[in-house]
Write an enzyme that holds these catalytic residues in place. Structure first.
Site, mmCIF file in Angstrom:
data_model
loop_
_atom_site.group_PDB
_atom_site.id
_atom_site.type_symbol
_atom_site.label_atom_id
_atom_site.label_comp_id
_atom_site.label_asym_id
_atom_site.label_seq_id
_atom_site.Cartn_x
_atom_site.Cartn_y
_atom_site.Cartn_z
ATOM 1 N N LYS A 68 34.445 83.726 41.808
ATOM 2 C CA LYS A 68 33.284 83.211 41.081
ATOM 3 C C LYS A 68 32.425 82.417 42.057
ATOM 4 C CE LYS A 68 31.776 79.873 39.014
ATOM 5 N NZ LYS A 68 30.347 79.776 39.420
ATOM 6 N N GLY A 84 34.806 72.959 46.293
ATOM 7 C CA GLY A 84 33.667 72.349 45.617
ATOM 8 C C GLY A 84 33.849 70.847 45.572
ATOM 9 N N SER A 85 33.222 70.230 44.604
ATOM 10 C CA SER A 85 33.202 68.771 44.577
ATOM 11 C C SER A 85 34.519 68.203 44.045
ATOM 12 C CB SER A 85 32.035 68.308 43.709
ATOM 13 O OG SER A 85 32.205 68.809 42.401
ATOM 14 N N THR A 86 34.787 66.964 44.389
ATOM 15 C CA THR A 86 36.030 66.314 43.974
ATOM 16 C C THR A 86 36.137 66.153 42.446
ATOM 17 O OG1 THR A 86 36.360 65.282 46.121
ATOM 18 C CG2 THR A 86 37.384 64.177 44.238
ATOM 19 N N ILE A 142 34.962 68.046 40.030
ATOM 20 C CA ILE A 142 35.304 69.347 39.437
ATOM 21 C C ILE A 142 36.721 69.753 39.852
ATOM 22 C CG2 ILE A 142 34.639 71.780 39.211
ATOM 23 C CD1 ILE A 142 32.488 70.093 38.059
ATOM 24 N N GLY A 143 37.095 69.424 41.071
ATOM 25 C CA GLY A 143 38.457 69.721 41.538
ATOM 26 C C GLY A 143 39.509 69.062 40.668
ATOM 27 N N GLU A 155 29.873 60.764 48.537
ATOM 28 C CA GLU A 155 29.344 61.918 49.274
ATOM 29 C C GLU A 155 27.895 62.162 48.817
ATOM 30 O OE1 GLU A 155 30.825 65.881 48.198
ATOM 31 O OE2 GLU A 155 30.985 66.319 50.343
HETATM 32 P P1 NAD Z 1 30.637 72.140 42.529
HETATM 33 O O1 NAD Z 1 31.967 71.467 42.404
HETATM 34 O O2 NAD Z 1 29.534 71.689 41.667
HETATM 35 O O3 NAD Z 1 30.785 73.714 42.278
HETATM 36 C C1 NAD Z 1 31.672 74.516 43.010
HETATM 37 C C2 NAD Z 1 31.994 75.754 42.205
HETATM 38 O O4 NAD Z 1 32.699 75.377 41.019
HETATM 39 C C3 NAD Z 1 30.776 76.533 41.718
HETATM 40 O O5 NAD Z 1 31.062 77.917 41.767
HETATM 41 C C4 NAD Z 1 30.640 76.053 40.286
HETATM 42 O O6 NAD Z 1 29.958 76.996 39.476
HETATM 43 C C5 NAD Z 1 32.078 75.928 39.881
HETATM 44 N N1 NAD Z 1 32.317 75.026 38.736
HETATM 45 C C6 NAD Z 1 31.524 74.018 38.314
HETATM 46 N N2 NAD Z 1 32.071 73.428 37.240
HETATM 47 C C7 NAD Z 1 33.233 74.050 36.993
HETATM 48 C C8 NAD Z 1 34.269 73.872 36.027
HETATM 49 N N3 NAD Z 1 34.203 72.923 35.099
HETATM 50 N N4 NAD Z 1 35.341 74.703 36.079
HETATM 51 C C9 NAD Z 1 35.438 75.644 37.025
HETATM 52 N N5 NAD Z 1 34.493 75.856 37.960
HETATM 53 C C10 NAD Z 1 33.403 75.069 37.947
HETATM 54 O O7 NAD Z 1 30.263 72.028 44.081
HETATM 55 P P2 NAD Z 1 28.923 72.530 44.791
HETATM 56 O O8 NAD Z 1 27.838 71.574 44.453
HETATM 57 O O9 NAD Z 1 28.726 73.977 44.577
HETATM 58 O O10 NAD Z 1 29.348 72.359 46.331
HETATM 59 C C11 NAD Z 1 29.308 71.157 46.998
HETATM 60 C C12 NAD Z 1 30.676 70.501 47.064
HETATM 61 O O11 NAD Z 1 31.617 71.390 47.674
HETATM 62 C C13 NAD Z 1 30.669 69.268 47.938
HETATM 63 O O12 NAD Z 1 31.427 68.260 47.303
HETATM 64 C C14 NAD Z 1 31.359 69.722 49.205
HETATM 65 O O13 NAD Z 1 31.950 68.691 49.950
HETATM 66 C C15 NAD Z 1 32.351 70.688 48.677
HETATM 67 N N6 NAD Z 1 32.804 71.606 49.741
HETATM 68 C C16 NAD Z 1 34.057 71.455 50.257
HETATM 69 C C17 NAD Z 1 34.493 72.279 51.281
HETATM 70 C C18 NAD Z 1 35.869 72.108 51.883
HETATM 71 O O14 NAD Z 1 36.327 73.016 52.552
HETATM 72 N N7 NAD Z 1 36.538 70.994 51.668
HETATM 73 C C19 NAD Z 1 33.651 73.276 51.766
HETATM 74 C C20 NAD Z 1 32.381 73.410 51.223
HETATM 75 C C21 NAD Z 1 31.971 72.566 50.199
#
Ligand code: NAD
Ligand code: MN
Length: 505
Positions: free
Chosen positions: A189, A242-244, A246-247, A399
């Site tokens: 996704k 992705g972001s912490t 959401i993680g 961040e």
């Molecule tokens: P995000 O967390 O908003 O979204 C990441 C992904 O998760 C997207 O595909 C989004 O659609 C999906 N998502 C959003 N809500 C969700 C939910 N409730 N359930 C499941 N999936 C969901 O992050 P972003 O804004 O796309 O990316 C930026 C973030 O990613 C920053 O915090 C950055 O530090 C992090 N990042 C980390 C690494 C790493 O390797 N550690 C690499 C790149 C980016």
């Protein structure tokens, strides 16, 4: 009841007007026919129309992946055949390198140099795992008596892979390559803002001979499609970048089915410039460390600590060079800093800068949206340096994910380490010093998954990438990633000549 429009699979132009979902080896519209448009953040121009997956499409994708895993051939292929297929994927990508780079730029607004490096790395990831998988193996363990234990690595199953918008092609490769190398099936996704390269990569996998259902790509909403995958009882693992926040949500939801989880999350990575550093190298490395990819980088060195003895010299050079950075046409070779991904992200960035100012910090350069002739409808922010900051400030703790660095002074090594570690995050870090002992000592004390010594680079195929603390867990880009897509099966056998009778009855 489905109105799925199926087509026979054949290569299409990289750049085109519409992109569909990839489910079970075919391009298809979403079940409800929904689409959305993606825009070039550099110009605001429309790039393409993309099929938007719903829960029904996610269900179809999970079924396809499940079917491919449970009944398909891929995981049972001899390992050299899977390896060869990964190399084929890489070679198709190489043959379309310039087109893939162009599309990545249109989708993200990033600079040519950044896009080229990232697409090249995505290619090298497939080549790396094509090699790594051949030597991935279990073990033979000694046991007392006439017993033998061998361990085998078996693919974990169906993997949901959810990725962000900052490195769309590279993140898709980091996820897909190791998973399919070991024999898993995946449902990818991509981020809604940047779905194109993951779709293309899915198409290329199928073209290269990955069987139907092994790689599925379904752009759609994170909260709808993402959650559906994370909660699905037929999905065995979720790999998320992705972001912490959401993680954390994903980890909680995934616990209901006890899925395997790996999380690559946010960061606020420190860079420490010691008094004995090569100041020019530290300036050049710090520029790249924060402004590469417009600061939209999880391992961006966004907290800069400079020793008081070299602070003035360092800052004078750092500010001067930051002012020289070129923004603008992403397709020009000498553009350093590309666009910000969206208006939302612009607002987030500007909000942090304003909060720092309100907290008493000083903007040394930047601090506002950039006005670029010809790019008025895009999203551009000036590379920004903020000084007179401290650890009570929101802009120092959180961040920002944009071209903004916060700077602080320190007095000695102990203080530098303490400041560097005073963060919820622990992804990257950098040390600038000519003292080998100090570099080694400090690298052992820093709580981060990655330490860069006199160097602004960290991510290469083969180098483990991932975080400590709230930057997540699991490592990507390396041999050990293969373990995170496998289960270890322990097989015990008896080779004695007398039958066993432990109850002696
Ligand atoms: P995000 O967390 O908003 O979204 C990441 C992904 O998760 C997207 O595909 C989004 O659609 C999906 N998502 C959003 N809500 C969700 C939910 N409730 N359930 C499941 N999936 C969901 O992050 P972003 O804004 O796309 O990316 C930026 C973030 O990613 C920053 O915090 C950055 O530090 C992090 N990042 C980390 C690494 C790493 O390797 N550690 C690499 C790149 C980016
Ligand atoms: Mn886009």
């Amino acid at each position: 009841m489905t109105t799925v429009k199926e087509q026979k699979f054949e290569a299409m132009a990289v750049k085109r007007e519409t992109y569909q979902l990839i489910i079970n080896g075919v391009r298809q519209d979403s079940v409800n026919g929904e689409t959305y448009k993606v825009y070039n953040p550099a110009t605001g121009e429309e790039v393409a129309t993309v099929a938007k997956a719903s829960k029904e499409d996610a269900e179809l994708a999970v079924q396809a992946a499940r079917n491919a895993f449970d009944f398909g051939k891929w995981r049972h292929f001899p390992v050299n055949k899977r390896s060869r297929t990964l190399n084929k994927i890489a070679s198709i990508m190489r043959s379309r390198f310039n087109e893939l780079v162009e599309l990545e730029i249109l989708d993200t607004g990033k600079s040519l140099a950044a896009a080229q490096g990232q697409v090249m790395q995505a290619i090298e990831d497939f080549e790396f795992y094509a090699g790594a998988i051949v030597s991935h193996r279990g073990a033979v363990n000694s046991m007392p008596g006439a017993f033998q234990n061998i361990t085998e690595k078996e693919p974990v199953g169906v993997c949901a892979q959810i990725i962000p918008w900052n490195y769309p092609m590279m993140m898709a490769a980091w996820k897909i390559a190791p998973a399919i190398a070991v024999g898993c099936s995946v449902v990818v996704k991509p981020a809604s803002l940047t779905p194109l390269s993951a779709i293309l990569l899915g198409e290329i996998c199928i073209e290269a001979g990955v069987p139907e259902g092994v790689v599925n790509v379904i752009p759609g909403s994170g909260s709808v499609v993402g959650n559906y995958l994370v909660e699905h009882d037929k999905v065995d693992k979720v790999a998320f970048t992705g972001s912490t926040p959401i993680g954390k949500d994903i980890m909680a939801r995934a616990s209901q089915t006890l899925k395997r989880v790996t999380l690559e999350l946010g960061g606020k990575s420190p860079s420490i410039v010691f008094e004995d550093a090569d100041v020019d190298a530290a300036v050049a490395g710090s520029l790249f460390g924060i402004f590469y990819n417009t600061g939209q980088s999880c391992e961006a060195r966004s907290r800069l600590y400079v020793h008081e003895d070299v602070y003035d010299e360092f800052m004078e050079k750092f500010v001067a060079k930051t002012k020289q950075l070129k923004l603008g046409n992403p397709f020009e070779k000498d553009t350093h800093v590309g666009a910000v991904i969206s208006q939302d992200q612009m607002d987030v960035i500007d909000g942090y800068v304003k909060s720092a100012v309100a907290d008493g910090a000083q903007v040394l350069t930047g601090g506002k949206a950039a006005n670029l002739e010809g790019y008025e409808n895009g999203y551009w922010y000036e590379p920004t340096i903020i000084a007179d900051t401290d650890h009570s400030m929101k802009a120092v703790k959180e961040e920002i994910f944009g071209p903004v660095v916060v700077v602080m002074k320190f007095k000695d090594e102990k203080e530098a380490v303490k400041l560097a570690n005073d963060s919820e995050y622990g992804l990257g870090s950098a040390i600038w010093t000519k003292d080998y002992g100090r570099a080694t000592r400090v690298s052992k004390l820093i709580q981060a998954g990655i330490v860069m010594i006199n160097c602004p680079f960290s991510a290469f195929p083969g180098t483990p990438f991932g975080g400590y603390k709230q930057s997540g867990f699991g490592r990507e880009l390396s041999i050990e990633t293969l373990d995170l897509y496998t289960e270890t099966k322990s097989i015990v056998s008896y080779y004695g000549s007398r039958p066993l009778n432990p109850f002696n009855v």
